[in-house]
Design a protein around this motif. Structure first.
Motif, short mmCIF file in Angstrom:
data_model
loop_
_atom_site.label_atom_id
_atom_site.label_comp_id
_atom_site.label_asym_id
_atom_site.label_seq_id
_atom_site.Cartn_x
_atom_site.Cartn_y
_atom_site.Cartn_z
N HIS A 104 -71.45 35.58 25.92
CA HIS A 104 -70.02 35.82 26.09
C HIS A 104 -69.51 35.21 27.39
O HIS A 104 -68.31 34.98 27.53
CB HIS A 104 -69.74 37.33 26.07
CG HIS A 104 -69.91 37.95 24.73
ND1 HIS A 104 -68.88 38.53 24.04
CD2 HIS A 104 -70.99 38.08 23.93
CE1 HIS A 104 -69.32 39.01 22.88
NE2 HIS A 104 -70.60 38.74 22.81
N ARG A 163 -59.74 36.17 25.83
CA ARG A 163 -60.35 36.85 26.98
C ARG A 163 -61.82 36.47 27.12
O ARG A 163 -62.35 36.39 28.22
CB ARG A 163 -60.21 38.37 26.82
CG ARG A 163 -58.77 38.87 26.89
CD ARG A 163 -58.19 38.65 28.26
NE ARG A 163 -56.83 39.17 28.35
CZ ARG A 163 -56.04 39.02 29.40
NH1 ARG A 163 -56.47 38.35 30.45
NH2 ARG A 163 -54.82 39.51 29.41
N GLU A 202 -67.53 31.09 11.53
CA GLU A 202 -66.69 32.01 12.30
C GLU A 202 -67.27 33.42 12.25
O GLU A 202 -67.73 33.89 11.21
CB GLU A 202 -65.27 32.06 11.75
CG GLU A 202 -64.38 32.98 12.57
CD GLU A 202 -63.11 33.43 11.88
OE1 GLU A 202 -62.40 34.29 12.44
OE2 GLU A 202 -62.83 32.93 10.77
N ASP A 203 -67.24 34.07 13.40
CA ASP A 203 -67.52 35.50 13.49
C ASP A 203 -66.20 36.18 13.82
O ASP A 203 -65.67 36.00 14.91
CB ASP A 203 -68.56 35.77 14.59
CG ASP A 203 -68.97 37.23 14.64
OD1 ASP A 203 -68.11 38.10 14.41
OD2 ASP A 203 -70.15 37.52 14.92
N PRO A 204 -65.62 36.95 12.87
CA PRO A 204 -64.31 37.59 13.12
C PRO A 204 -64.29 38.45 14.39
O PRO A 204 -63.25 38.53 15.06
CB PRO A 204 -64.09 38.44 11.86
CG PRO A 204 -64.90 37.75 10.81
CD PRO A 204 -66.11 37.23 11.52
N ALA A 205 -65.41 39.06 14.70
CA ALA A 205 -65.47 39.86 15.93
C ALA A 205 -65.28 38.99 17.16
O ALA A 205 -64.62 39.39 18.13
CB ALA A 205 -66.80 40.61 16.01
N GLN A 217 -60.86 29.72 16.76
CA GLN A 217 -60.16 28.66 17.49
C GLN A 217 -61.09 27.52 17.89
O GLN A 217 -60.68 26.36 17.89
CB GLN A 217 -59.48 29.26 18.73
CG GLN A 217 -58.35 30.23 18.41
CD GLN A 217 -58.83 31.64 18.10
OE1 GLN A 217 -60.03 31.88 17.98
NE2 GLN A 217 -57.90 32.58 18.01
N SER A 268 -63.60 36.11 17.15
CA SER A 268 -62.20 35.65 17.11
C SER A 268 -61.27 36.68 17.72
O SER A 268 -60.29 36.34 18.38
CB SER A 268 -61.78 35.35 15.67
OG SER A 268 -62.55 34.30 15.13
N SER A 269 -61.58 37.97 17.54
CA SER A 269 -60.73 39.02 18.09
C SER A 269 -60.86 39.12 19.61
O SER A 269 -59.97 39.65 20.27
CB SER A 269 -61.09 40.37 17.45
OG SER A 269 -62.38 40.81 17.87
N LEU A 270 -61.94 38.61 20.17
CA LEU A 270 -62.14 38.65 21.61
C LEU A 270 -61.47 37.48 22.34
O LEU A 270 -61.24 37.54 23.55
CB LEU A 270 -63.64 38.65 21.93
CG LEU A 270 -64.42 39.89 21.53
CD1 LEU A 270 -65.92 39.66 21.73
CD2 LEU A 270 -63.95 41.11 22.30
N TYR A 271 -61.21 36.40 21.60
CA TYR A 271 -60.60 35.21 22.20
C TYR A 271 -59.12 35.48 22.49
O TYR A 271 -58.46 36.13 21.70
CB TYR A 271 -60.77 34.03 21.23
CG TYR A 271 -60.19 32.73 21.73
CD1 TYR A 271 -60.91 31.90 22.57
CD2 TYR A 271 -58.90 32.34 21.36
CE1 TYR A 271 -60.37 30.72 23.03
CE2 TYR A 271 -58.36 31.15 21.81
CZ TYR A 271 -59.10 30.34 22.65
OH TYR A 271 -58.57 29.17 23.10
N TYR A 296 -65.78 31.84 17.59
CA TYR A 296 -64.43 32.29 17.30
C TYR A 296 -63.69 31.18 16.55
O TYR A 296 -63.99 29.98 16.70
CB TYR A 296 -63.71 32.66 18.60
CG TYR A 296 -63.89 31.67 19.72
CD1 TYR A 296 -62.94 30.70 19.99
CD2 TYR A 296 -65.07 31.68 20.49
CE1 TYR A 296 -63.12 29.77 21.00
CE2 TYR A 296 -65.26 30.75 21.51
CZ TYR A 296 -64.28 29.81 21.76
OH TYR A 296 -64.47 28.89 22.75
#
Length: 247
Positions: free
Chosen positions: A192, A171, A161-164, A102, A166-169, A100
């Motif tokens: 994960h 959580r 980076e994997d955008p998918a 971040q 990044s969208s999960l971070y 991700y």
């Protein structure tokens, strides 16, 4: 220190309240309260939903690996791939680590110039996982930083980076490790929830082993066992000071 200080402050607040010290009545929702200070839009229900029923202290992550938490899913994925390599790191052509955004922003520019900084260097942690099958406190030493095979694997590693992800971070803090072998084969593993997360908890044996490793040079075997027995039976301990007196 920062997590321990939060626990310290919570205990101090409770002790002060017991003695009659008062404080602001609208510290969360007031015009100068925590919610308005940290968010333009907030949901008050988060403060009270399941209050008294859900205890997040039971859902803590316990750091199994002795490195920054943002390295843990990459380490877990690398460990999962180690068996497929049959420990033959000479067959590796390149290593790609997908994370991700971040994690890359925080750790992407770190150089492992000291054992401390190596804890925040994703390629170093991945290399240790692949070479030794663990990323423990003993792995962060000057000798390990100077090892030829570790330095070689670091040179083969790149971060992406994997955008998918990044969208999960925040959580989830996911990672995927892809190893390209010299024969063209690609090995992949994704994590994960690394070992130690509530979704992938440590066994009692693993927790005890980590405790013994961390205090190996500081406590006698008798004191270690006494502390282990008290902590595992904490709900029936009348005075927690007994734990600290055991050493």
């Amino acid at each position: 220190l920062h997590t321990a200080k939060a626990a310290f402050n919570g205990l101090l607040a409770a002790l002060l309240a017991r003695e009659g010290l008062s404080g602001p009545h609208r510290i969360f929702e007031g015009n100068k309260g925590f919610l308005k200070a940290t968010s333009a839009g907030y949901d008050m229900s988060y403060l009270t939903d399941n209050l008294g029923h859900t205890f997040y202290t039971e859902q803590n992550s316990l750091k199994y690996f002795a490195s920054c938490g943002h390295t843990h899913t990459a380490v877990q994925a690398a460990l999962d791939l180690r068996a497929q390599l049959a420990q033959d790191i000479s067959s590796i052509n390149s290593i790609r680590v997908y994370l991700y955004a971040q994690a890359i922003d925080l750790l992407g520019q770190v150089e492992p110039s000291s054992p401390y900084l190596a804890k925040f260097h994703i390629p170093f942690c991945v290399a240790n996982a692949l070479c030794y099958g663990h990323v423990g406190i003993e792995d962060f030493c000057v000798q390990r930083l100077q090892e030829g095979k570790i330095k070689h694997l670091i040179s083969l590693t790149s971060l992406h980076e994997d955008p998918a992800f990044s969208s999960l971070y925040p959580r989830q803090w996911p990672a995927r490790v892809e190893i390209l072998l010299k024969d063209g084969q690609i090995l992949k593993a994704e994590s994960h929830h690394p070992k130690g997360d509530p979704e992938n908890p440590l066994s009692e044996r693993e927790l005890i082993e980590k405790f013994k490793t961390l205090c190996a040079d500081h406590l006698s075997e008798q004191d270690k066992q006494r502390i282990i027995e008290m902590v595992l039976d904490l709900e029936r301990l009348n005075d927690v000071r007994a734990i600290f007196g055991a050493g």
